[in-house]
Design an enzyme around this catalytic site. Structure first.
Site, PDB file in Angstrom:
ATOM      1  N   LEU A 167      -9.757 -30.767  21.742  1.00  0.00           N
ATOM      2  CA  LEU A 167     -10.313 -31.397  20.629  1.00  0.00           C
ATOM      3  C   LEU A 167     -10.688 -32.911  20.778  1.00  0.00           C
ATOM      4  CD1 LEU A 167      -7.690 -30.051  18.172  1.00  0.00           C
ATOM      5  CD2 LEU A 167     -10.036 -29.705  18.027  1.00  0.00           C
ATOM      6  N   THR A 214      -5.795 -34.223  31.713  1.00  0.00           N
ATOM      7  CA  THR A 214      -4.769 -33.460  31.129  1.00  0.00           C
ATOM      8  C   THR A 214      -4.386 -32.400  32.088  1.00  0.00           C
ATOM      9  OG1 THR A 214      -4.163 -31.926  29.278  1.00  0.00           O
ATOM     10  CG2 THR A 214      -6.692 -31.839  30.260  1.00  0.00           C
ATOM     11  N   LYS A 225      -2.437 -34.439  35.896  1.00  0.00           N
ATOM     12  CA  LYS A 225      -1.981 -36.096  35.771  1.00  0.00           C
ATOM     13  C   LYS A 225      -1.431 -36.566  36.897  1.00  0.00           C
ATOM     14  CE  LYS A 225      -1.244 -35.045  30.785  1.00  0.00           C
ATOM     15  NZ  LYS A 225      -0.436 -35.202  29.548  1.00  0.00           N
ATOM     16  N   ASP A 285       0.660 -41.234  26.619  1.00  0.00           N
ATOM     17  CA  ASP A 285       1.391 -40.054  25.850  1.00  0.00           C
ATOM     18  C   ASP A 285       2.673 -40.582  25.107  1.00  0.00           C
ATOM     19  OD1 ASP A 285       0.050 -38.121  26.796  1.00  0.00           O
ATOM     20  OD2 ASP A 285       1.167 -37.509  28.672  1.00  0.00           O
ATOM     21  N   GLY A 325       7.167 -32.978  31.346  1.00  0.00           N
ATOM     22  CA  GLY A 325       6.330 -34.180  31.688  1.00  0.00           C
ATOM     23  C   GLY A 325       6.114 -34.741  30.080  1.00  0.00           C
ATOM     24  N   ALA A 326       6.033 -34.144  28.861  1.00  0.00           N
ATOM     25  CA  ALA A 326       6.027 -34.816  27.821  1.00  0.00           C
ATOM     26  C   ALA A 326       7.199 -35.656  27.395  1.00  0.00           C
ATOM     27  CB  ALA A 326       5.644 -33.723  26.721  1.00  0.00           C
ATOM     28  N   TYR A 337       1.464 -28.096  18.137  1.00  0.00           N
ATOM     29  CA  TYR A 337       0.493 -28.342  17.151  1.00  0.00           C
ATOM     30  C   TYR A 337      -0.096 -26.728  16.820  1.00  0.00           C
ATOM     31  CZ  TYR A 337      -2.630 -29.302  20.742  1.00  0.00           C
ATOM     32  OH  TYR A 337      -3.297 -29.392  21.928  1.00  0.00           O
ATOM     33  N   GLN A 374      -2.636 -40.851  20.688  1.00  0.00           N
ATOM     34  CA  GLN A 374      -2.875 -41.083  22.097  1.00  0.00           C
ATOM     35  C   GLN A 374      -4.168 -41.422  22.389  1.00  0.00           C
ATOM     36  OE1 GLN A 374      -1.612 -36.912  23.436  1.00  0.00           O
ATOM     37  NE2 GLN A 374       0.608 -37.735  23.986  1.00  0.00           N
TER      38      GLN A 374
END
EC number: 1.1.1.25
Length: 279
Positions: free
Chosen positions: A16, A62, A66, A102, A131-132, A222, A250
């Protein structure tokens, strides 16, 4: 001037980011484009060379690049260096500098609806240690909250996040079962794993029996927009925070680094939700 922006990753066909940044370019009153640059590991060097030849103004990165992208950069922002990951690159006078948006992007998305949530008395529970979670953990402790505890299946992996804490927040590591027993201690619970993501929408990472109504429950998943965890929290009277807003903020921070323009984007949260729902 026409901005040249883009995204590197694999796969990224359903990203997106082009939609989001087209909105930002329009809001800023600028001209430009945001393109997808998809390629497997073999193609990555040629993609990088193409972007250098094109004198691209900036791009996002992404999964799965990364960490890999670091080898192609001239400089790293301090947080990106500590996290060992980059999701935003800025062309600064011909040099490529890497940043991580992030964590701070997540925090921006959180304080927009809950401006008084993060303060020196706030207790936070982080679910997951991937990672997040790394970026979010570091950004949250930098806000000077009281506690950021980490629950994860692998305690060793959770403990690996602790060196990222260079603030005043205390942290302890626990199992998911322990987290369930201590839920009443937290003002904010952040779910950072892929549990509950489509197609496994009936999965829920922890039980919420001990949840307080005053707690904010946040899920970075999401798809679906409202995960089972968020539905459960809402049914128990708690406040919730959806993951798609993190995408938007972000991107806002990345766009700010590329252009110097800090856009007001809160009105796009509902538009993005409609986009994700296919409306």
């Amino acid at each position: 001037m026409s901005l040249k922006l883009g995204l590197i990753g694999h796969p990224i066909g359903h990203s997106l980011s082009p939609w989001i940044h087209a909105k930002f370019i329009d809001l800023a009153g600028l001209n430009g484009e945001y393109k997808l640059y998809e390629g497997d590991h073999e193609k990555l060097p040629s993609v990088i060379q193409h972007l250098k030849n094109a004198s691209i103004d900036g791009f996002n990165i992404t999964v799965p690049y990364k960490q890999v992208i670091v080898d192609y950069l001239d400089e790293l922002d301090k947080d990106a260096e500590i996290l060992g990951a980059v999701n935003t690159v800025v062309n600064e006078n011909g040099k490529w500098k890497g940043y991580s948006t992030d964590g701070e992007g997540y925090v921006r998305s959180l304080v927009e609806p809950y401006p008084d949530l993060l303060h020196p008395g706030t207790s936070v529970l982080l679910l997951g240690a991937g990672g997040a979670a790394r970026g979010i953990y570091r950004a949250i402790v930098q806000k000077g909250v009281k506690t950021v505890d980490i629950a994860n299946r692998s305690l060793d992996k959770a403990e690996a996040l602790l060196p990222l804490n260079d603030g005043s927040s205390s942290s302890r590591v626990m199992s998911f079962l322990e987290a369930e027993q201590h839920l009443h201690e937290y003002d904010l619970i952040i779910q950072t794993t892929s549990v509950g993501m489509k197609p496994n929408i009936e999965e829920q990472i922890i039980r919420l029996d001990n949840l307080l109504e005053s707690t904010v429950v946040s899920d970075i998943v999401y798809q679906p927009i409202t995960t089972r965890l968020l539905k459960d929290a809402k049914d128990r009277g708690a406040k919730i925070h959806h993951g798609h807003s993190m995408l938007l903020y972000q991107g806002q921070l990345a766009f700010e680094k590329w252009t110097g323009k800090n856009l007001e984007v809160s009105h796009l949260v509902d538009e993005l939700e409609q986009k994700l729902r296919g409306e």
